[in-house]
Design a protein around this motif. Structure first.
Motif, PDB file in Angstrom:
ATOM      1  N   LEU A   1       0.812  -1.214   0.000  1.00 42.06           N
ATOM      2  CA  LEU A   1       0.000   0.000   0.000  1.00 42.06           C
ATOM      3  C   LEU A   1       0.847   1.266   0.000  1.00 42.06           C
ATOM      4  O   LEU A   1       0.351   2.357  -0.290  1.00 42.06           O
ATOM      5  CB  LEU A   1      -0.940   0.001   1.212  1.00 42.06           C
ATOM      6  N   ARG A   2       2.128   1.124   0.319  1.00 45.62           N
ATOM      7  CA  ARG A   2       2.992   2.304   0.328  1.00 45.62           C
ATOM      8  C   ARG A   2       3.206   2.880  -1.070  1.00 45.62           C
ATOM      9  O   ARG A   2       3.631   4.020  -1.224  1.00 45.62           O
ATOM     10  CB  ARG A   2       4.335   1.958   0.975  1.00 45.62           C
ATOM     11  N   LEU A   3       2.899   2.077  -2.102  1.00 44.46           N
ATOM     12  CA  LEU A   3       2.970   2.615  -3.458  1.00 44.46           C
ATOM     13  C   LEU A   3       2.057   3.829  -3.611  1.00 44.46           C
ATOM     14  O   LEU A   3       2.384   4.781  -4.324  1.00 44.46           O
ATOM     15  CB  LEU A   3       2.567   1.542  -4.472  1.00 44.46           C
TER      16      LEU A   3
ATOM     17  N   ILE B   1       3.201   7.494  -2.965  1.00 42.99           N
ATOM     18  CA  ILE B   1       3.988   8.229  -3.954  1.00 42.99           C
ATOM     19  C   ILE B   1       3.027   9.127  -4.721  1.00 42.99           C
ATOM     20  O   ILE B   1       2.147   8.629  -5.435  1.00 42.99           O
ATOM     21  CB  ILE B   1       4.712   7.263  -4.920  1.00 42.99           C
ATOM     22  N   PRO B   2       3.125  10.448  -4.603  1.00 43.84           N
ATOM     23  CA  PRO B   2       2.141  11.337  -5.232  1.00 43.84           C
ATOM     24  C   PRO B   2       1.990  11.099  -6.732  1.00 43.84           C
ATOM     25  O   PRO B   2       0.869  11.082  -7.241  1.00 43.84           O
ATOM     26  CB  PRO B   2       2.684  12.733  -4.922  1.00 43.84           C
ATOM     27  N   ALA B   3       3.111  10.929  -7.435  1.00 43.85           N
ATOM     28  CA  ALA B   3       3.039  10.740  -8.884  1.00 43.85           C
ATOM     29  C   ALA B   3       2.304   9.455  -9.232  1.00 43.85           C
ATOM     30  O   ALA B   3       1.578   9.386 -10.228  1.00 43.85           O
ATOM     31  CB  ALA B   3       4.439  10.722  -9.488  1.00 43.85           C
ATOM     32  N   PHE B   4       2.479   8.421  -8.411  1.00 42.62           N
ATOM     33  CA  PHE B   4       1.808   7.137  -8.655  1.00 42.62           C
ATOM     34  C   PHE B   4       0.291   7.299  -8.553  1.00 42.62           C
ATOM     35  O   PHE B   4      -0.453   6.925  -9.464  1.00 42.62           O
ATOM     36  CB  PHE B   4       2.314   6.102  -7.645  1.00 42.62           C
ATOM     37  N   SER B   5      -0.175   7.860  -7.452  1.00 46.95           N
ATOM     38  CA  SER B   5      -1.616   8.003  -7.232  1.00 46.95           C
ATOM     39  C   SER B   5      -2.247   8.967  -8.230  1.00 46.95           C
ATOM     40  O   SER B   5      -3.338   8.710  -8.759  1.00 46.95           O
ATOM     41  CB  SER B   5      -1.877   8.472  -5.798  1.00 46.95           C
ATOM     42  N   ALA B   6      -1.565  10.093  -8.488  1.00 50.21           N
ATOM     43  CA  ALA B   6      -2.119  11.079  -9.422  1.00 50.21           C
ATOM     44  C   ALA B   6      -2.185  10.509 -10.838  1.00 50.21           C
ATOM     45  O   ALA B   6      -3.172  10.712 -11.557  1.00 50.21           O
ATOM     46  CB  ALA B   6      -1.278  12.349  -9.403  1.00 50.21           C
ATOM     47  N   ALA B   7      -1.140   9.783 -11.247  1.00 54.15           N
ATOM     48  CA  ALA B   7      -1.132   9.192 -12.586  1.00 54.15           C
ATOM     49  C   ALA B   7      -2.224   8.136 -12.716  1.00 54.15           C
ATOM     50  O   ALA B   7      -2.900   8.044 -13.745  1.00 54.15           O
ATOM     51  CB  ALA B   7       0.235   8.580 -12.884  1.00 54.15           C
ATOM     52  N   LEU B   8      -2.426   7.339 -11.662  1.00 51.64           N
ATOM     53  CA  LEU B   8      -3.453   6.306 -11.704  1.00 51.64           C
ATOM     54  C   LEU B   8      -4.849   6.929 -11.830  1.00 51.64           C
ATOM     55  O   LEU B   8      -5.674   6.481 -12.631  1.00 51.64           O
ATOM     56  CB  LEU B   8      -3.367   5.454 -10.435  1.00 51.64           C
ATOM     57  N   GLY B   9      -5.118   7.977 -11.063  1.00 59.56           N
ATOM     58  CA  GLY B   9      -6.416   8.640 -11.144  1.00 59.56           C
ATOM     59  C   GLY B   9      -6.656   9.286 -12.496  1.00 59.56           C
ATOM     60  O   GLY B   9      -7.765   9.205 -13.051  1.00 59.56           O
ATOM     61  N   THR B  10      -5.624   9.913 -13.053  1.00 56.71           N
ATOM     62  CA  THR B  10      -5.742  10.535 -14.372  1.00 56.71           C
ATOM     63  C   THR B  10      -5.999   9.482 -15.440  1.00 56.71           C
ATOM     64  O   THR B  10      -6.833   9.662 -16.344  1.00 56.71           O
ATOM     65  CB  THR B  10      -4.469  11.316 -14.703  1.00 56.71           C
TER      66      THR B  10
ATOM     67  N   ALA C   1       7.346   3.581 -13.443  1.00 59.42           N
ATOM     68  CA  ALA C   1       8.659   4.150 -13.180  1.00 59.42           C
ATOM     69  C   ALA C   1       8.809   4.630 -11.740  1.00 59.42           C
ATOM     70  O   ALA C   1       9.903   4.584 -11.175  1.00 59.42           O
ATOM     71  CB  ALA C   1       8.936   5.314 -14.135  1.00 59.42           C
ATOM     72  N   THR C   2       7.720   5.112 -11.126  1.00 64.40           N
ATOM     73  CA  THR C   2       7.824   5.596  -9.750  1.00 64.40           C
ATOM     74  C   THR C   2       7.868   4.455  -8.743  1.00 64.40           C
ATOM     75  O   THR C   2       8.326   4.635  -7.618  1.00 64.40           O
ATOM     76  CB  THR C   2       6.638   6.524  -9.396  1.00 64.40           C
ATOM     77  N   ALA C   3       7.386   3.288  -9.133  1.00 67.97           N
ATOM     78  CA  ALA C   3       7.476   2.125  -8.248  1.00 67.97           C
ATOM     79  C   ALA C   3       8.875   1.527  -8.338  1.00 67.97           C
ATOM     80  O   ALA C   3       9.508   1.548  -9.399  1.00 67.97           O
ATOM     81  CB  ALA C   3       6.437   1.082  -8.638  1.00 67.97           C
ATOM     82  N   PRO C   4       9.403   0.979  -7.231  1.00 72.51           N
ATOM     83  CA  PRO C   4      10.703   0.300  -7.288  1.00 72.51           C
ATOM     84  C   PRO C   4      10.667  -0.850  -8.285  1.00 72.51           C
ATOM     85  O   PRO C   4       9.615  -1.449  -8.523  1.00 72.51           O
ATOM     86  CB  PRO C   4      10.891  -0.209  -5.849  1.00 72.51           C
TER      87      PRO C   4
ATOM     88  N   VAL D   1      10.358  10.695  -6.251  1.00 65.84           N
ATOM     89  CA  VAL D   1      11.525   9.982  -6.734  1.00 65.84           C
ATOM     90  C   VAL D   1      11.295   8.487  -6.574  1.00 65.84           C
ATOM     91  O   VAL D   1      10.817   8.032  -5.532  1.00 65.84           O
ATOM     92  CB  VAL D   1      12.781  10.413  -5.940  1.00 65.84           C
ATOM     93  N   PRO D   2      11.579   7.701  -7.599  1.00 63.47           N
ATOM     94  CA  PRO D   2      11.299   6.269  -7.523  1.00 63.47           C
ATOM     95  C   PRO D   2      11.879   5.631  -6.272  1.00 63.47           C
ATOM     96  O   PRO D   2      13.049   5.768  -5.957  1.00 63.47           O
ATOM     97  CB  PRO D   2      11.942   5.705  -8.799  1.00 63.47           C
ATOM     98  N   GLY D   3      10.994   4.930  -5.540  1.00 60.46           N
ATOM     99  CA  GLY D   3      11.426   4.193  -4.384  1.00 60.46           C
ATOM    100  C   GLY D   3      11.492   4.997  -3.121  1.00 60.46           C
ATOM    101  O   GLY D   3      11.627   4.457  -2.034  1.00 60.46           O
ATOM    102  N   GLN D   4      11.421   6.347  -3.195  1.00 63.48           N
ATOM    103  CA  GLN D   4      11.566   7.153  -2.002  1.00 63.48           C
ATOM    104  C   GLN D   4      10.340   7.021  -1.118  1.00 63.48           C
ATOM    105  O   GLN D   4       9.212   7.005  -1.559  1.00 63.48           O
ATOM    106  CB  GLN D   4      11.746   8.637  -2.375  1.00 63.48           C
ATOM    107  N   GLY D   5      10.562   6.903   0.141  1.00 62.85           N
ATOM    108  CA  GLY D   5       9.483   6.818   1.095  1.00 62.85           C
ATOM    109  C   GLY D   5       8.930   5.422   1.253  1.00 62.85           C
ATOM    110  O   GLY D   5       7.976   5.204   1.984  1.00 62.85           O
ATOM    111  N   LEU D   6       9.552   4.440   0.601  1.00 61.47           N
ATOM    112  CA  LEU D   6       9.052   3.055   0.708  1.00 61.47           C
ATOM    113  C   LEU D   6       9.920   2.267   1.684  1.00 61.47           C
ATOM    114  O   LEU D   6      11.103   2.393   1.690  1.00 61.47           O
ATOM    115  CB  LEU D   6       9.068   2.380  -0.655  1.00 61.47           C
TER     116      LEU D   6
END
Length: 512
Positions: free
Chosen positions: A261-263, A266-275, A386-389, A507-512
């Protein structure tokens, strides 16, 4: 820095990409190719109405329900291994389905095809993540990957129509066999293997929960699209949502969850998925209505309607080809936002359809929104993987594909329901003004197909009047849905331009 030092793909990788396009073409073709064969298989197998619905729907249901499970499984056991196992199962199930001797056998083999298809899509996308490390090359590779789905969807009705003119209904399913054999022959030599050595335990309970949640929600949404809102659809969606909550809570407690769930942090991950989901909501919903408009309002045959859908596939291909060039010159947020605004123009053009059939406007509008949405899908998909490890690329790919499936199903259900309400409202006004004979009122108000069937049983003047009234009402409904789609695209463009700009936490992987 990472963008300038990333290793560039070799010629072997690009040839491998061509191999990865094979299952993508076949999966999208199989979503549409059987529709043309329904009259032929109905005459041969004599399925009941319920069996026929399951024959058509079970494939897409199980693809949607199994994507998360299969994407994570690929991370654990190896993405190439899962792809090849899925390809073998897909080819074998295609043969069994083609030679089905009963409706029940065809339902079962279509279900196996759906499960096998779910192994193919996330595996191909996650392998692209492993093969193409340079951002520009990866964007181009994902563009080619997405185009293969569009091409497959366009080829399905065309190839199916040609085969059905000369062979039995099962021939449309055998088309999948040669490409799967080719994938099995070339895949071990051209595709790299990748798995996450840090994960060993696979939680079966989580896999079953994710399958049940997605299946229940998709079934409820599809029921709304076909029959309108009712208590069964509401209950199905509510049950699916409840199971989904249990699934999320279980993932939060497990040391090795099916989905990390930590994916989503990542703001870019969630925003890209919603878009991504918003884009597919509008495209699938309007495409669903346009297919009816072309056949029931303009009067084209299914094959003719399929041929006139080819220009939008060409437009999507053009948009895909432009995406790498745009991505090198502008930020991803700008390209995605701009693409959504272009799509809004296309949907807005469809709102200009008048009372007389407008084939040229339909083609032009669909080409414009396809051109606009191509970079949206490509770049948001690129951001998601790309944002996911790297070790979670399979899970991220599966989430992306599940979002696509849910976005498309929501689009058909929501825009279909809105269009149905607008159609019934317009027909009610016609009834009130005496434009429809009382004996066919309920049938004519229900659906455009019902109105056309009722018109054929009436005397010529009354039947012609009913036909014109119903077609005008459906055109009005399409205009309403198109305006809503345009508004959704504009709102999503604003959000995307704000949310997709790079941030330190993206940044990919950051905060995970």
């Amino acid at each position: 820095m990472a963008q300038t030092t990333a290793a560039r793909a070799s010629r072997r990788d690009w040839v491998g990409l061509a191999v990865l396009m094979l299952p993508c073409l076949l999966v999208s073709m199989d979503l549409t190719v059987l529709n043309l064969a329904v009259p032929h298989l109905s005459a041969d197998l004599k399925p009941s109405s319920a069996q026929l619905l399951w024959i058509v729907d079970i494939y897409g249901f199980l693809i949607a329900g199994c994507l998360i499970t299969m994407g994570t499984l690929g991370d654990r056991i190896g993405r190439r291994r899962l792809l090849l196992v899925g390809a073998a199962a897909f080819g074998a199930a295609s043969v069994l389905a083609a030679f089905s001797t009963s409706a029940d056998m065809l339902v079962v083999t279509r279900a196996v095809l759906g499960i096998a298809g779910a192994t193919l899509m996330p595996s191909t996308l996650s392998l692209i993540r492993n093969m193409f490390h340079d951002p520009a090359q990866r964007t181009l590779a994902i563009g080619i990957w997405t185009t293969s789905f569009s091409v497959g969807g366009a080829l399905g009705p065309l190839i199916g129509g040609m085969l059905l003119e000369h062979f039995w209904w099962g021939s449309v399913l055998l088309v999948a066999v040669p490409p799967m054999v080719l994938l099995l022959a070339l895949g071990p030599w051209l595709l790299p293997e990748f798995s996450d050595p840090g994960h060993h335990r696979y939680d079966i309970a989580s896999a079953l929960l994710s399958l049940a949640a997605v299946l229940a929600v998709v079934y409820g949404i599809k029921r709304i699209a076909e029959d309108g809102p009712d208590w069964i659809a509401a209950l199905s969606i509510a049950v699916g949502a409840s199971i989904g909550i249990l699934f999320v809570r279980r993932q939060a407690r497990l040391p090795e969850p099916l989905i990390d769930l930590r994916l989503f942090r990542i703001p870019a991950f969630s925003a890209a998925l919603g878009t991504n989901m918003a884009g597919f909501l509008a495209m699938f919903g309007i495409s669903f209505l346009l297919a009816q408009y072309l056949q029931l309002v303009i009067g084209l045959t299914p094959l003719q309607a399929g041929l006139w859908s080819v220009p939008s596939s060409v437009g999507y291909t053009l948009g895909s080809m432009l995406t790498p060039w745009l991505a090198r010159r502008f930020s991803a947020a700008t390209v995605v936002g701009g693409g959504l605004l272009v799509a809004a123009v296309g949907f807005g053009a469809l709102a200009g359809l008048g009372h007389s059939p407008g084939l040229a406007l339909v083609v032009a509008g669909s080409v414009v929104f396809a051109v606009g949405l191509a970079p949206v899908y490509i770049l948001t998909t690129d951001m998601i993987v790309a944002t996911a490890p790297a070790e979670r690329a399979g899970a991220a790919s599966a989430i992306s594909e599940t979002g696509t499936e849910l976005g498309g199903a929501l689009g058909i259900a929501l825009l279909g329901s809105i269009a149905t309400a607008a159609y019934r409202s317009a027909m009610s006004q016609a009834v009130a003004t005496g434009g429809i004979p009382p004996e066919v009122t309920e049938t004519a108000r229900a659906t455009l197909g019902g109105a056309l069937a009722a018109a054929s049983r009436l005397p010529l003047p009354a039947g012609a009047d009913l036909l014109a009234t119903a077609r005008d009402a459906f055109t009005h409904a399409l205009q309403t849905a198109s305006l809503i789609s345009a508004a959704v695209m504009i709102a999503t463009a604003v959000v995307a331009m704000l949310a997709l700009h790079p941030r330190p936490s993206a940044v990919p992987g950051q905060g995970l």
